[in-house]
Design an enzyme around this catalytic site. Sequence first.
Site, short mmCIF file in Angstrom:
data_model
loop_
_atom_site.label_atom_id
_atom_site.label_comp_id
_atom_site.label_asym_id
_atom_site.label_seq_id
_atom_site.Cartn_x
_atom_site.Cartn_y
_atom_site.Cartn_z
N HIS A 1 0.70 -1.16 -0.02
CA HIS A 1 -0.01 0.10 0.08
C HIS A 1 0.99 1.22 -0.02
CE1 HIS A 1 -2.82 3.09 1.41
NE2 HIS A 1 -2.15 3.16 2.30
N HIS B 1 4.20 7.01 4.99
CA HIS B 1 3.17 7.53 5.51
C HIS B 1 2.19 7.02 6.44
CE1 HIS B 1 0.29 5.54 2.80
NE2 HIS B 1 -0.57 5.59 3.70
N GLU C 1 1.36 5.87 12.40
CA GLU C 1 0.29 5.37 12.92
C GLU C 1 0.11 3.83 13.04
OE1 GLU C 1 -2.30 6.99 13.50
OE2 GLU C 1 -4.07 5.66 13.48
N ASP C 2 0.80 3.08 12.52
CA ASP C 2 0.69 1.72 12.49
C ASP C 2 1.83 0.97 13.04
OD1 ASP C 2 -1.84 1.84 11.65
OD2 ASP C 2 -1.25 1.65 9.27
N ASP D 1 -3.27 8.34 -1.08
CA ASP D 1 -3.28 7.41 0.07
C ASP D 1 -4.95 6.92 -0.01
OD1 ASP D 1 -3.31 5.85 2.69
OD2 ASP D 1 -4.34 7.51 3.51
N ASP E 1 -24.56 14.08 -24.60
CA ASP E 1 -23.19 14.43 -24.59
C ASP E 1 -22.28 13.69 -23.89
OD1 ASP E 1 -21.32 16.59 -24.41
OD2 ASP E 1 -22.51 17.83 -23.29
MN MN Z 1 -2.43 4.73 4.34
#
Ligand code: MN
Length: 747
Positions: free
Chosen positions: A60, A84, A88-89, A151, A271
Amino acid sequence: MMSDIETRKLDPDEMFAALSKKISDSGMDMDMGRIEAAYRMAKLAHTGQLRKDGSPYVTHCVAAADIAADMGLDEDSIVAALLHDVIEDTDLTHSDIAKQFGEPVANIVEGVTKLTRVQYTSKEDEQMENLRKMLMAMAKDIRVILIKIADRLHNMRTMAYQTEEKQRQKSLETMEIYAPIAHRLGMQRAKWELEDLALMYLDPTGYKEITDTLNDRMDTLKNFMSTVETKIKKRLKDEGLQVTVYSRIKHIYSIYRKMYAQKLDINGIFDLCAFRVIVDTIPDCYNVLGIIHDMFKPVPGRFKDYISTPKPNMYQSVHTTVIGSEGIPFEVQIRTWEMHRTAEYGIAAHWKYKIGSAAETIVKDGDEEKFAWVRRLLESQQESDATDFFHNLKIDMFADEVFVFSPKGDVINLPAGATPIDFAYSIHSAVGNSMIGASVNGRIVNFDYVLQNGDIVEVRTSKNAAGPSRDWLNIAKSGSARTKIKQWFKKERREENIERGRAMFESELKNKGLRMEDICDEEVLPQLLKKVSYTSLDEMYAAIGYGGMAATRAVNRMKDELARLHHVSGKKTVLEKVTEAAERREQQAHKKIKPVHGVLVEGLDNCLIKFSRCCTPIPGDDIVGYITRGQGVSIHRTDCENYARREFKPDDIGRWINVSWADEIKESYATAITVVSRERNGLVMDIATIFNALNTKVRTINARDTGDKSIVNITLETSGIDELRTVVNRISALPGVVEVNRNGGKR
Ligand code: MN
């Protein structure tokens, strides 16, 4: 739509190799060693974590970096995109990143982390807070939001593996927040893909209907596109122009929106294709336009020139819709290569085509001006309360725009429906505050004139101007103008605001059955003030007075807090008394004065209302309220003499307040008229006959003679202005009647 990296077997090393090759091939001058080090760090940190599809998590991160590279972002952005999710992880921290890759990268990653923690909610006030956080992050370093968009784009592409609930929630968030931001940043490509992916989950049936139809017609459409494309190419070549011509099927969400806006079945949308002609110079754009209009019949009203008047997100092109020989309409967009890059990548185009220059280019003067809206929003939110801010943001971000000119020829863009007031405040708050008049295209206009595209607007100012009037809050369309007007009232009219706020607060308090004594009790007042977040009653009055807080809200919060204090402290004596007395008074109040419905008072719920005797307003009249001392709000007509004379009573001016008729009006209202007639017999009888015939109830009727004239004063009950007009017309038609007037007007 999916990039080829997604459909391949997900091996992170293989993906990263492809990314490295892409970057080297692009000719962008980047330190590949540093980028690879970031990849290693991310891979190590995310070891053991898997995505929902079973691939290693770091795939990812590589995919997000790949999108960032497609957007043309700089080296720090690619490094940050790879990292990124580590804060967080994983166990890695800001300082771990800073040590190896520098402060800017660490700050970007931290910014992205903050945005990731923002949870989408459908509650308006929470949504507002989230948007505010995003804008803060964007204002610091725009790359944060660009990486967040990368992301999000990858997460949307791989959403198939998520639960249905998550798909819906993320899609809603994408549609409401990320796609509009991408649009505002001019990133058309990202915006389209985000919208299409979100639509697929939000309305699968609608999405499928469109894709199925497009697939069914693919052969026809492709045929049509290549025929037209060839025709255009040949003709432009014959004319000696160097051009590139593209054709495409419009993106699904734009077709979807059109179907809904025009309430059409997909078969009713002709259109479906768009053509793009890209040239080298601006004069060539207009040459091509002329030739296209010569080849095909233009559809009137569909020509738009965003070259002379760029969109606020920097987009430039000329658009026209024409009808081909098959009778099918199609759009042609004409632009230069530079405009094309800006249209595709928006703000990101700045890095892509300034290879080698530092990322700081983004904060140079010119660019900053182009993103002035971000700054404006941040400024306005500091002064306004939460709901206002969200409202303003929605308006500023999603409303259609109108472009007007200053007398010098500067282009000013304003939300559609904007007035000269918005124009004046967009120049400077000092211009707005000293405005005394405005003219459009050389003609004097009212302040509520709705500006049209291309209008030349001139504002007349005066040093002695009285400042904005409260009506302007209703006339101004843009959030920033309204905020500036409120600021003026807040600053310039503090005394007046306190007086006005106090009156509104007291009235609302009384309405809720509370007394000032209940609030001012030493034991409870500090707590109550804390509850409404003001340090003193005057502060709170001032806020209510300038419109920063509704009196209803202040009283409700205080009432709740009183109830809570009662509950917590068990001090029954004082507070029980308060509650009991309140209930008693409420009952009495209801007995004494029957509440009159049918009028809404700004900032006050269910307050006592009475209709003034001087001008006896009825539904359909323009009305205004006056906060009386202790007797609720009295309603006057805006053409009432008392209202007209308000300027002569500066102490009371803050007591005038906006009111309006409610939608549902059941009662009948008393009003007074005067009939002037030549003296004659039987006049009163004739008038009474009319009332009888119209089934109108008369309360009083008095006639007197003044030599040669008869004057008849009548008080009648009526449902509103329409009924009254009928009555007046019928009486005016009686023989001898000279005039019929309503009482209390300025005349
Ligand atoms: Mn992410």
